[in-house]
Design a protein around this motif. Structure first.
Motif, PDB file in Angstrom:
ATOM      1  N   SER A  10      59.538  73.753 -24.761  1.00  0.00           N
ATOM      2  CA  SER A  10      59.146  75.163 -24.858  1.00  0.00           C
ATOM      3  C   SER A  10      58.343  75.580 -23.626  1.00  0.00           C
ATOM      4  N   LYS A  13      61.011  76.050 -20.882  1.00  0.00           N
ATOM      5  CA  LYS A  13      61.948  77.151 -21.114  1.00  0.00           C
ATOM      6  C   LYS A  13      61.278  78.514 -21.091  1.00  0.00           C
ATOM      7  N   GLU A  14      60.014  78.582 -21.518  1.00  0.00           N
ATOM      8  CA  GLU A  14      59.332  79.870 -21.617  1.00  0.00           C
ATOM      9  C   GLU A  14      58.561  80.235 -20.353  1.00  0.00           C
ATOM     10  N   SER A  15      58.514  79.334 -19.402  1.00  0.00           N
ATOM     11  CA  SER A  15      57.766  79.573 -18.168  1.00  0.00           C
ATOM     12  C   SER A  15      58.691  80.033 -17.053  1.00  0.00           C
ATOM     13  N   ASP A  74      52.418  81.062 -15.372  1.00  0.00           N
ATOM     14  CA  ASP A  74      52.750  80.350 -16.604  1.00  0.00           C
ATOM     15  C   ASP A  74      52.210  78.921 -16.572  1.00  0.00           C
TER      16      ASP A  74
END
Length: 140
Positions: A10, A13-15, A74
Motif C-alpha cells: 500500500s 502503490k499509494e505513493s 509521500d
C-alpha cells in the motif's frame, strides 16, 4: 516493528513523490541507482542533499532540507548512516510527509521512538525500496 507485505504494498502503490535524503549525483552510488529506478517506475524524485542544493540530480532541483520542499511528499527515503536517523526523524515529524523509509542496513531504535512518540507510525527501516518494489509490485 515488523511490517506486512500488504502494508508495504500500500505504501508503494499509494505513493507518488519520494524525497530522497542523501541522494548522490554519482551514478555508481546506490542512492542514485535506486532513485533512478524508482523514477523510471513513475515516481517523482525530490533530491535532498545540502552539498548539492540548487543544482540538479536526475533532472530534479536539489533541496538542502525537507523543510524547503513545498510540494506534498509521500515517502522520505533515507540514504544516510544509522546514527543520523534520530535527527532526520525530528526533521520528518515537522513536515507533512507520510512515510519515513530508511534503506537496507539503516535502522535506529531512537529514531523509531521519536516517530512513535509523535504518532507517526508509518515508517520502514532496514529495507530497500527498490527490492521491495520489485518483490511486491513487479512480481506478485
Amino acid at each position: 516493528m515488523e511490517l506486512s507485505d500488504e502494508k508495504l504494498t500500500s505504501y508503494l502503490k499509494e505513493s507518488h513523490t519520494i524525497a530522497v535524503i542523501g541522494l548522490s549525483e554519482k551514478e555508481e552510488k546506490t542512492s542514485h541507482r535506486v532513485s533512478a529506478f524508482m523514477q523510471d517506475k513513475g515516481y517523482k524524485i525530490i533530491p535532498i542533499n545540502p552539498k548539492m542544493a540548487g543544482q540538479t540530480i536526475l533532472g530534479q532541483r536539489v533541496y538542502a532540507s525537507l523543510q524547503e520542499v513545498e510540494e506534498p511528499i509521500d515517502i522520505v527515503n533515507i540514504f544516510r548512516r544509522s546514527e543520523f536517523l534520530p535527527g532526520i526523524a525530528e526533521e520528518f515529524i515537522q513536515t507533512k510527509a507520510k512515510i519515513f523509509w530508511a534503506q537496507l542496513g539503516i535502522e535506529n531504535e531512537q529514531a523509531a521512538e521519536i516517530l512513535t512518540q509523535a504518532n507517526r507510525l508509518d515508517f520502514v527501516m532496514d529495507r530497500c525500496i527498490k527490492i521491495e518494489y520489485q518483490r511486491l509490485i513487479e512480481q506478485p
